[in-house]
Motif scaffolding. Structure first.
Motif, PDB file in Angstrom:
ATOM      1  N   PHE A   1       0.839  -1.199   0.000  1.00  0.00           N
ATOM      2  CA  PHE A   1       0.000   0.000   0.000  1.00  0.00           C
ATOM      3  C   PHE A   1       0.870   1.243   0.000  1.00  0.00           C
ATOM      4  CE2 PHE A   1      -2.370  -3.354   2.127  1.00  0.00           C
ATOM      5  CZ  PHE A   1      -3.592  -3.319   1.468  1.00  0.00           C
ATOM      6  N   LYS A   2       0.293   2.322  -0.509  1.00  0.00           N
ATOM      7  CA  LYS A   2       0.975   3.612  -0.501  1.00  0.00           C
ATOM      8  C   LYS A   2      -0.061   4.697  -0.262  1.00  0.00           C
ATOM      9  CE  LYS A   2       0.665   4.369  -5.515  1.00  0.00           C
ATOM     10  NZ  LYS A   2      -0.341   3.294  -5.697  1.00  0.00           N
ATOM     11  N   PRO A   3       0.356   5.865   0.218  1.00  0.00           N
ATOM     12  CA  PRO A   3      -0.601   6.956   0.407  1.00  0.00           C
ATOM     13  C   PRO A   3      -1.378   7.247  -0.875  1.00  0.00           C
ATOM     14  CG  PRO A   3       1.458   7.487   1.495  1.00  0.00           C
ATOM     15  CD  PRO A   3       1.702   6.220   0.712  1.00  0.00           C
ATOM     16  N   GLY A   4      -2.676   7.442  -0.709  1.00  0.00           N
ATOM     17  CA  GLY A   4      -3.550   7.708  -1.847  1.00  0.00           C
ATOM     18  C   GLY A   4      -4.324   6.506  -2.335  1.00  0.00           C
ATOM     19  N   ASP A   5      -3.928   5.296  -1.923  1.00  0.00           N
ATOM     20  CA  ASP A   5      -4.654   4.095  -2.348  1.00  0.00           C
ATOM     21  C   ASP A   5      -6.061   4.081  -1.754  1.00  0.00           C
ATOM     22  OD1 ASP A   5      -2.474   3.203  -3.745  1.00  0.00           O
ATOM     23  OD2 ASP A   5      -1.930   1.618  -2.333  1.00  0.00           O
ATOM     24  N   ARG A   6      -7.012   3.635  -2.550  1.00  0.00           N
ATOM     25  CA  ARG A   6      -8.393   3.440  -2.087  1.00  0.00           C
ATOM     26  C   ARG A   6      -8.510   2.027  -1.516  1.00  0.00           C
ATOM     27  NH1 ARG A   6     -12.285   3.187  -5.360  1.00  0.00           N
ATOM     28  NH2 ARG A   6     -13.819   4.659  -4.528  1.00  0.00           N
ATOM     29  N   VAL A   7      -8.978   1.915  -0.281  1.00  0.00           N
ATOM     30  CA  VAL A   7      -8.987   0.614   0.390  1.00  0.00           C
ATOM     31  C   VAL A   7     -10.243   0.457   1.237  1.00  0.00           C
ATOM     32  CG1 VAL A   7      -6.459   0.507   0.515  1.00  0.00           C
ATOM     33  CG2 VAL A   7      -7.751   1.489   2.428  1.00  0.00           C
ATOM     34  N   CYS A   8     -10.521  -0.791   1.578  1.00  0.00           N
ATOM     35  CA  CYS A   8     -11.444  -1.084   2.669  1.00  0.00           C
ATOM     36  C   CYS A   8     -10.726  -2.027   3.615  1.00  0.00           C
ATOM     37  CB  CYS A   8     -12.759  -1.678   2.173  1.00  0.00           C
ATOM     38  SG  CYS A   8     -12.654  -3.302   1.394  1.00  0.00           S
ATOM     39  N   ALA A   9     -11.167  -2.036   4.865  1.00  0.00           N
ATOM     40  CA  ALA A   9     -10.450  -2.817   5.870  1.00  0.00           C
ATOM     41  C   ALA A   9     -11.400  -3.280   6.951  1.00  0.00           C
ATOM     42  CB  ALA A   9      -9.325  -1.993   6.494  1.00  0.00           C
ATOM     43  N   MET A  10     -11.076  -4.453   7.494  1.00  0.00           N
ATOM     44  CA  MET A  10     -11.745  -4.961   8.682  1.00  0.00           C
ATOM     45  C   MET A  10     -10.926  -4.490   9.871  1.00  0.00           C
ATOM     46  SD  MET A  10     -14.270  -6.719   9.719  1.00  0.00           S
ATOM     47  CE  MET A  10     -14.796  -7.502  11.237  1.00  0.00           C
ATOM     48  N   THR A  11     -11.467  -3.564  10.642  1.00  0.00           N
ATOM     49  CA  THR A  11     -10.715  -2.949  11.721  1.00  0.00           C
ATOM     50  C   THR A  11     -11.029  -3.553  13.092  1.00  0.00           C
ATOM     51  OG1 THR A  11     -12.397  -1.249  12.041  1.00  0.00           O
ATOM     52  CG2 THR A  11     -10.653  -0.767  10.455  1.00  0.00           C
ATOM     53  N   LEU A  12     -12.131  -4.271  13.195  1.00  0.00           N
ATOM     54  CA  LEU A  12     -12.659  -4.841  14.442  1.00  0.00           C
ATOM     55  C   LEU A  12     -13.267  -3.753  15.330  1.00  0.00           C
ATOM     56  CD1 LEU A  12      -9.959  -7.529  15.266  1.00  0.00           C
ATOM     57  CD2 LEU A  12     -12.044  -7.761  13.894  1.00  0.00           C
ATOM     58  N   TRP A  13     -12.543  -2.655  15.553  1.00  0.00           N
ATOM     59  CA  TRP A  13     -13.107  -1.458  16.167  1.00  0.00           C
ATOM     60  C   TRP A  13     -12.290  -0.274  15.680  1.00  0.00           C
ATOM     61  CZ3 TRP A  13      -9.921  -4.708  18.987  1.00  0.00           C
ATOM     62  CH2 TRP A  13      -8.778  -4.148  19.540  1.00  0.00           C
ATOM     63  N   GLY A  14     -12.782   0.934  15.932  1.00  0.00           N
ATOM     64  CA  GLY A  14     -12.014   2.120  15.588  1.00  0.00           C
ATOM     65  C   GLY A  14     -12.450   2.864  14.352  1.00  0.00           C
ATOM     66  N   SER A  15     -13.410   2.324  13.582  1.00  0.00           N
ATOM     67  CA  SER A  15     -13.751   2.946  12.305  1.00  0.00           C
ATOM     68  C   SER A  15     -14.664   4.157  12.422  1.00  0.00           C
ATOM     69  CB  SER A  15     -14.413   1.912  11.377  1.00  0.00           C
ATOM     70  OG  SER A  15     -13.483   0.940  10.974  1.00  0.00           O
ATOM     71  N   PHE A  16     -15.314   4.342  13.578  1.00  0.00           N
ATOM     72  CA  PHE A  16     -16.131   5.541  13.749  1.00  0.00           C
ATOM     73  C   PHE A  16     -15.228   6.680  14.217  1.00  0.00           C
ATOM     74  CE2 PHE A  16     -20.396   3.166  14.616  1.00  0.00           C
ATOM     75  CZ  PHE A  16     -20.324   2.633  13.340  1.00  0.00           C
TER      76      PHE A  16
ATOM     77  N   GLY B   1     -19.546 -23.986  12.885  1.00  0.00           N
ATOM     78  CA  GLY B   1     -19.333 -22.610  13.310  1.00  0.00           C
ATOM     79  C   GLY B   1     -18.619 -21.792  12.240  1.00  0.00           C
ATOM     80  N   VAL B   2     -19.012 -20.528  12.131  1.00  0.00           N
ATOM     81  CA  VAL B   2     -18.393 -19.609  11.172  1.00  0.00           C
ATOM     82  C   VAL B   2     -17.885 -18.394  11.953  1.00  0.00           C
ATOM     83  CG1 VAL B   2     -18.705 -18.213   9.109  1.00  0.00           C
ATOM     84  CG2 VAL B   2     -19.974 -20.368   9.359  1.00  0.00           C
ATOM     85  N   PHE B   3     -16.594 -18.370  12.254  1.00  0.00           N
ATOM     86  CA  PHE B   3     -15.971 -17.247  12.956  1.00  0.00           C
ATOM     87  C   PHE B   3     -14.977 -16.616  11.991  1.00  0.00           C
ATOM     88  CE2 PHE B   3     -13.708 -15.908  17.186  1.00  0.00           C
ATOM     89  CZ  PHE B   3     -13.937 -14.576  16.862  1.00  0.00           C
ATOM     90  N   TRP B   4     -15.502 -15.738  11.140  1.00  0.00           N
ATOM     91  CA  TRP B   4     -14.682 -15.197  10.071  1.00  0.00           C
ATOM     92  C   TRP B   4     -13.521 -14.354  10.600  1.00  0.00           C
ATOM     93  CZ3 TRP B   4     -14.385  -9.878   8.799  1.00  0.00           C
ATOM     94  CH2 TRP B   4     -13.507  -9.620   7.739  1.00  0.00           C
ATOM     95  N   GLY B   5     -13.735 -13.602  11.688  1.00  0.00           N
ATOM     96  CA  GLY B   5     -12.661 -12.764  12.202  1.00  0.00           C
ATOM     97  C   GLY B   5     -11.428 -13.565  12.558  1.00  0.00           C
ATOM     98  N   ALA B   6     -11.617 -14.729  13.199  1.00  0.00           N
ATOM     99  CA  ALA B   6     -10.479 -15.583  13.542  1.00  0.00           C
ATOM    100  C   ALA B   6      -9.839 -16.164  12.292  1.00  0.00           C
ATOM    101  CB  ALA B   6     -10.927 -16.701  14.479  1.00  0.00           C
ATOM    102  N   PHE B   7     -10.667 -16.563  11.327  1.00  0.00           N
ATOM    103  CA  PHE B   7     -10.147 -17.108  10.066  1.00  0.00           C
ATOM    104  C   PHE B   7      -9.287 -16.086   9.338  1.00  0.00           C
ATOM    105  CE2 PHE B   7     -11.114 -16.681   5.500  1.00  0.00           C
ATOM    106  CZ  PHE B   7     -10.381 -17.742   5.000  1.00  0.00           C
ATOM    107  N   MET B   8      -9.754 -14.831   9.283  1.00  0.00           N
ATOM    108  CA  MET B   8      -9.023 -13.791   8.561  1.00  0.00           C
ATOM    109  C   MET B   8      -7.617 -13.629   9.127  1.00  0.00           C
ATOM    110  SD  MET B   8      -9.874  -9.709   8.441  1.00  0.00           S
ATOM    111  CE  MET B   8      -9.470  -9.553  10.191  1.00  0.00           C
ATOM    112  N   LYS B   9      -7.494 -13.664  10.448  1.00  0.00           N
ATOM    113  CA  LYS B   9      -6.185 -13.504  11.067  1.00  0.00           C
ATOM    114  C   LYS B   9      -5.324 -14.752  10.917  1.00  0.00           C
ATOM    115  CE  LYS B   9      -7.110  -9.923  14.473  1.00  0.00           C
ATOM    116  NZ  LYS B   9      -6.021  -9.068  13.953  1.00  0.00           N
ATOM    117  N   ALA B  10      -5.946 -15.935  10.983  1.00  0.00           N
ATOM    118  CA  ALA B  10      -5.183 -17.179  10.915  1.00  0.00           C
ATOM    119  C   ALA B  10      -4.736 -17.521   9.502  1.00  0.00           C
ATOM    120  CB  ALA B  10      -6.019 -18.336  11.474  1.00  0.00           C
ATOM    121  N   ASP B  11      -5.504 -17.096   8.499  1.00  0.00           N
ATOM    122  CA  ASP B  11      -5.203 -17.472   7.120  1.00  0.00           C
ATOM    123  C   ASP B  11      -5.411 -16.275   6.194  1.00  0.00           C
ATOM    124  OD1 ASP B  11      -4.763 -18.727   4.728  1.00  0.00           O
ATOM    125  OD2 ASP B  11      -6.192 -20.362   5.053  1.00  0.00           O
ATOM    126  N   PRO B  12      -4.566 -15.234   6.312  1.00  0.00           N
ATOM    127  CA  PRO B  12      -4.777 -14.032   5.513  1.00  0.00           C
ATOM    128  C   PRO B  12      -4.659 -14.267   4.007  1.00  0.00           C
ATOM    129  CG  PRO B  12      -2.658 -13.946   6.663  1.00  0.00           C
ATOM    130  CD  PRO B  12      -3.409 -15.110   7.230  1.00  0.00           C
TER     131      PRO B  12
END
Length: 328
Positions: free
Chosen positions: A79-94, A261-272
């Motif tokens: 990534f570089k400044p100016g890139d358009r992105v979306c992200a899973m932040t877990l918290w902090g996006s507000f 069970g579907v725990f996507w947050g754990a999956f995202m971190k374990a298998d990026p």
């Protein structure tokens, strides 16, 4: 920067808009200037200290964001400044800016506006992980989607259809069912009626669904599992109804079916890497017009607490987002 902060655990009405220090990216992180933030059911849980993830006080809720990269930390190469992105932040996006691990962010297509991108990651990434990695959904199988008119449900309908499945959508009002139909559902079930299982039997020729996608929980869960087809997979995604069902364990035995069970947050971190591949597939479907977020309401940044309340009270059809400025 400004941030909508949870300074004590409680309802969304207790959140306060404050000035806060700008985040600085650590090693492997990026800072995003937030243009829009998705609102999700876990936002109402995390501020009440009822979620699996428990950040230290004070914190801004908001589990997903879209915007422009403002700064990158040591070791970040993608990534570089100016890139358009979306992200899973877990918290902090507000908040007007948020720091996030670079492997939790992805570039968004140029044609995707920020409001759509901000409501994309959690519901669509959960759906594709559920159907691909957890259920091994096959073309021609039948999927029952509970809570089909919410953001999670709409995403599940579209992904299952893109994978070649037949979709039965279940919701509680004609308006919600018509929205599910507009997003590709093949058959509809009104679960405000008392004959839920009879409707399901009729829409599946007596066989039952091969896969149940359940972000709702509550009283319908056992009924849906009792109706599942042999070798079926019941995907436990969430508990928007507010109660966690207790399904008797003899049912998986006699039904020859699995509770998954579907725990996507754990999956995202374990298998990026697999998560990244899932996101590429989702963006390919987006570009082809096969999936499209349904945004029912946009709240301004100052209305972030009201946005969380709107979702908590189950008033949302499709996705709800908080926008920092004009979306796009």
């Amino acid at each position: 920067m400004r941030a909508l902060l949870c300074e004590r655990h409680g309802p969304p009405e207790d959140l306060v808009l404050r000035e806060a220090a700008d985040p600085v990216p650590g090693a492997g992180q990026i800072v995003i200037a937030v243009r829009a933030a998705g609102v999700n059911f876990p936002d109402g849980l995390i501020i009440r200290n009822m979620y699996q993830i428990k950040p230290d006080l004070p914190f801004a809720p908001g589990g997903e964001a879209a915007g422009v990269v403002e700064a990158v930390g040591e070791g970040v190469t993608g990534f570089k400044p100016g890139d358009r992105v979306c992200a899973m932040t877990l918290w902090g996006s507000f908040a007007e800016k948020v720091a996030v691990d670079a492997d939790a962010a992805v570039h968004i297509p140029d044609e995707m506006p920020f409001d759509e991108a901000s409501g994309f990651t959690m519901v669509y990434a959960t759906g594709i992980h559920a159907f691909v990695q957890r259920a091994a959904l096959q073309p021609g199988e039948t999927v029952l989607v509970l809570g089909a008119a919410g953001g999670v449900g709409i995403a599940a309908i579209e992904i299952a259809k893109a994978m070649g499945a037949r979709v039965v959508a279940a919701a509680s009002t004609p308006e919600k069912l018509e929205l599910a139909r507009a997003h590709g559902a093949d058959a509809l079930i009104d679960y405000s009626r008392p004959d839920f299982r009879e409707q399901l039997r009729a829409t599946t020729d007596g066989k039952g669904p091969d896969v149940v996608y359940d972000p709702v929980g509550g009283d319908l869960a056992e009924q849906a599992f009792r109706s599942i087809a042999p070798n079926g997979r019941y995907l436990v995604v969430g508990f928007a109804a507010g109660t966690i069902p207790a399904i008797p364990l003899n049912l998986p035995l006699v039904k020859s079916a699995a509770i998954v069970g579907v725990f996507w947050g754990a999956f995202m971190k374990a298998d990026p890497e697999t998560h990244a591949a899932n996101m590429e597939q989702l963006f390919a479907w987006y570009r082809a017009g096969a999936i499209r977020p349904e945004i029912s309401r946009r709240f301004g940044f100052e209305e972030g607490a009201a946005a969380i309340r709107w979702v908590m009270d189950r008033k949302a059809l499709g996705k709800v987002v908080v926008t920092m400025d004009a979306a796009g």
